[in-house]
Design an enzyme around this catalytic site. Sequence first.
Site, PDB file in Angstrom:
ATOM      1  N   GLY A   1      31.496  59.988   5.033  1.00 29.09           N
ATOM      2  CA  GLY A   1      31.021  60.412   6.353  1.00 29.09           C
ATOM      3  C   GLY A   1      31.236  61.905   6.578  1.00 29.09           C
ATOM      4  O   GLY A   1      31.854  62.595   5.759  1.00 29.09           O
ATOM      5  N   GLN A   2      30.734  62.384   7.703  1.00 30.26           N
ATOM      6  CA  GLN A   2      30.854  63.817   8.039  1.00 30.26           C
ATOM      7  C   GLN A   2      32.308  64.294   8.043  1.00 30.26           C
ATOM      8  O   GLN A   2      32.679  65.250   7.340  1.00 30.26           O
ATOM      9  CB  GLN A   2      30.246  64.071   9.427  1.00 30.26           C
ATOM     10  CG  GLN A   2      30.589  65.449   9.999  1.00 30.26           C
ATOM     11  CD  GLN A   2      30.152  65.645  11.444  1.00 30.26           C
ATOM     12  OE1 GLN A   2      29.116  66.236  11.684  1.00 30.26           O
ATOM     13  NE2 GLN A   2      30.939  65.169  12.408  1.00 30.26           N
TER      14      GLN A   2
ATOM     15  N   GLU B   1      34.104  58.238  23.709  1.00 27.59           N
ATOM     16  CA  GLU B   1      33.317  57.104  24.225  1.00 27.59           C
ATOM     17  C   GLU B   1      34.228  56.070  24.894  1.00 27.59           C
ATOM     18  O   GLU B   1      33.747  55.225  25.640  1.00 27.59           O
ATOM     19  CB  GLU B   1      32.509  56.455  23.098  1.00 27.59           C
ATOM     20  CG  GLU B   1      31.377  57.316  22.548  1.00 27.59           C
ATOM     21  CD  GLU B   1      30.196  57.471  23.505  1.00 27.59           C
ATOM     22  OE1 GLU B   1      29.885  56.509  24.219  1.00 27.59           O
ATOM     23  OE2 GLU B   1      29.598  58.562  23.535  1.00 27.59           O
TER      24      GLU B   1
ATOM     25  N   THR C   1      37.887  58.037  20.144  1.00 25.01           N
ATOM     26  CA  THR C   1      36.670  58.716  20.598  1.00 25.01           C
ATOM     27  C   THR C   1      36.592  58.858  22.113  1.00 25.01           C
ATOM     28  O   THR C   1      37.082  57.996  22.858  1.00 25.01           O
ATOM     29  CB  THR C   1      35.423  57.938  20.111  1.00 25.01           C
ATOM     30  OG1 THR C   1      34.264  58.426  20.785  1.00 25.01           O
ATOM     31  CG2 THR C   1      35.533  56.449  20.428  1.00 25.01           C
TER      32      THR C   1
ATOM     33  N   TYR D   1      30.797  49.825  20.749  1.00 24.08           N
ATOM     34  CA  TYR D   1      31.514  50.813  19.932  1.00 24.08           C
ATOM     35  C   TYR D   1      32.751  51.323  20.684  1.00 24.08           C
ATOM     36  O   TYR D   1      33.861  51.347  20.144  1.00 24.08           O
ATOM     37  CB  TYR D   1      30.568  51.975  19.591  1.00 24.08           C
ATOM     38  CG  TYR D   1      31.258  53.194  19.011  1.00 24.08           C
ATOM     39  CD1 TYR D   1      31.752  53.196  17.716  1.00 24.08           C
ATOM     40  CD2 TYR D   1      31.399  54.365  19.774  1.00 24.08           C
ATOM     41  CE1 TYR D   1      32.380  54.332  17.180  1.00 24.08           C
ATOM     42  CE2 TYR D   1      32.015  55.492  19.251  1.00 24.08           C
ATOM     43  CZ  TYR D   1      32.503  55.466  17.956  1.00 24.08           C
ATOM     44  OH  TYR D   1      33.119  56.581  17.441  1.00 24.08           O
TER      45      TYR D   1
ATOM     46  N   LYS E   1      36.652  50.753  19.586  1.00 26.40           N
ATOM     47  CA  LYS E   1      37.540  51.901  19.340  1.00 26.40           C
ATOM     48  C   LYS E   1      38.770  51.854  20.247  1.00 26.40           C
ATOM     49  O   LYS E   1      39.854  52.275  19.871  1.00 26.40           O
ATOM     50  CB  LYS E   1      36.774  53.207  19.575  1.00 26.40           C
ATOM     51  CG  LYS E   1      35.894  53.626  18.401  1.00 26.40           C
ATOM     52  CD  LYS E   1      36.727  54.174  17.253  1.00 26.40           C
ATOM     53  CE  LYS E   1      35.879  54.721  16.138  1.00 26.40           C
ATOM     54  NZ  LYS E   1      36.650  55.174  14.992  1.00 26.40           N
TER      55      LYS E   1
ATOM     56  N   HIS F   1      31.609  65.883  17.802  1.00 23.90           N
ATOM     57  CA  HIS F   1      31.658  67.064  16.942  1.00 23.90           C
ATOM     58  C   HIS F   1      30.590  66.935  15.874  1.00 23.90           C
ATOM     59  O   HIS F   1      30.370  65.878  15.304  1.00 23.90           O
ATOM     60  CB  HIS F   1      33.054  67.288  16.359  1.00 23.90           C
ATOM     61  CG  HIS F   1      33.694  66.050  15.835  1.00 23.90           C
ATOM     62  ND1 HIS F   1      34.294  65.128  16.657  1.00 23.90           N
ATOM     63  CD2 HIS F   1      33.822  65.585  14.583  1.00 23.90           C
ATOM     64  CE1 HIS F   1      34.771  64.137  15.928  1.00 23.90           C
ATOM     65  NE2 HIS F   1      34.482  64.381  14.653  1.00 23.90           N
TER      66      HIS F   1
ATOM     67  N   ALA G   1      36.939  55.650   8.700  1.00 22.59           N
ATOM     68  CA  ALA G   1      35.847  54.694   8.475  1.00 22.59           C
ATOM     69  C   ALA G   1      35.582  53.900   9.743  1.00 22.59           C
ATOM     70  O   ALA G   1      36.505  53.516  10.452  1.00 22.59           O
ATOM     71  CB  ALA G   1      36.200  53.755   7.330  1.00 22.59           C
TER      72      ALA G   1
ATOM     73  N   ASP H   1      36.509  48.183   1.254  1.00 17.12           N
ATOM     74  CA  ASP H   1      35.915  47.749   2.518  1.00 17.12           C
ATOM     75  C   ASP H   1      37.027  47.521   3.533  1.00 17.12           C
ATOM     76  O   ASP H   1      37.938  46.722   3.306  1.00 17.12           O
ATOM     77  CB  ASP H   1      35.076  46.474   2.332  1.00 17.12           C
ATOM     78  CG  ASP H   1      34.180  46.271   3.537  1.00 17.12           C
ATOM     79  OD1 ASP H   1      34.706  46.197   4.672  1.00 17.12           O
ATOM     80  OD2 ASP H   1      32.944  46.211   3.375  1.00 17.12           O
ATOM     81  N   LEU H   2      36.900  48.212   4.629  1.00 19.46           N
ATOM     82  CA  LEU H   2      37.902  48.216   5.691  1.00 19.46           C
ATOM     83  C   LEU H   2      38.152  46.833   6.282  1.00 19.46           C
ATOM     84  O   LEU H   2      39.198  46.583   6.876  1.00 19.46           O
ATOM     85  CB  LEU H   2      37.377  49.163   6.783  1.00 19.46           C
ATOM     86  CG  LEU H   2      38.211  49.651   7.925  1.00 19.46           C
ATOM     87  CD1 LEU H   2      39.384  50.455   7.432  1.00 19.46           C
ATOM     88  CD2 LEU H   2      37.350  50.509   8.860  1.00 19.46           C
TER      89      LEU H   2
END
Length: 348
Positions: free
Chosen positions: A15-16, A133, A131, A155, A159, A185, A87, A64-65
Amino acid sequence: MQKTTKKALITGITGQDGAYLAQLLLEKGYQVTGTYRRTSSVNFWRIEELGIQAHPQLRLVEYDLTDLSSSIRLMQTAEPDEVYNLAAQSFVGVSFEQPVATATITALGAVNLLEAIRIVNPKARFYQASTSEMFGKVQAIPQVEDTPFYPRSPYGVAKLYAHWMTVNYRESYGIFGSSGILFNHESPLRGREFVTRKITDSVAKIVLNKLDVLELGNLDAKRDWGYAKEYVEGMWRILQAEQPDTFILATNRTETVRDFVTMAFKGAGIDVEYTGKGEAETGHCARTGKLLVRISPKFYRPAEVELLIGDPGKALRELGWAPTTTLEQLCQMMVEADMRRNEQGFSF
Ligand code: NDP
């Protein structure tokens, strides 16, 4: 710079943030284990673009998480001093379509890692990628660490569970579990499903006559956007603190999606003018009148988050962290990267 001998585990290195964080930790001398998911064609374009894929201190591991036994084995083989759990099923839009998968990966995945730490390696420091969110329907402006949460998407809810489990493992078992509540970000490495990158990639395609119109959802949504490379530095600082804690990383500036669109077109030399309201709103080239932006209801969310703006004062005071890249600089950087990629005939 004094090099470290520490070992780090990063989940989600494809990921980023995983890519930028791996680059930072390798520069600091860490031995890095980075995990990726088993898929038919694994995508390493980000670590390739950063030139770290073949770094001798980097080990890539399939993981895999959602699997507890793999999490335990991972902790045994990587023997990390620091674990960065990046992840996640991280896209808000998809979380409405796949709420159960989002909960399994994004919420329970974090607990798998916390359990693995508790069982195998309780001295490891744990960073949870929380996050903004989680603030959702915001209860205070700007948001600070103790602003009440009110998530507005599966989501955000997932989180929030992972965030509280991090706090709970800290308080129950004395694990060094810290949570970074990061506001949006972005960077040239952002996935194209996210609105900023969708905008900069579409602007590049429109300029190069590969796309007619940019279609978006809610242009009035306001976000606090920073530069991902600076935020991964903040993650590292959070784990170097004396005590585990919760920190906000944000810029304390908020702009609408419409402002970001205007900035992105300006970065490509085009001024945009808007007419109409709501679903009827359109954006046109100020010089030629050509239609550039229109609204498509299919991009609206069942519940929207209207306004996010974070106060990173605690991170500045206690970690010495502060963002320096402006939104204008960030947007320009992303437009230029997408122009370059599209001119060369590829775009990730
Ligand atoms: P990305 O979506 O770019 O990366 C998510 C990573 O998670 C990818 O490597 C992905 O692998 C991996 N992943 C997804 N599902 C699984 C799974 N079941 N098992 C193992 N790995 C999995 O997110 P970012 O890098 O932007 O963000 C990093 C973290 O920070 C995420 O947890 C995100 O939710 C959170 N965050 C991000 C913010 C942002 O603005 N960027 C803001 C606040 C928090 P694959 O490549 O195979 O899909």
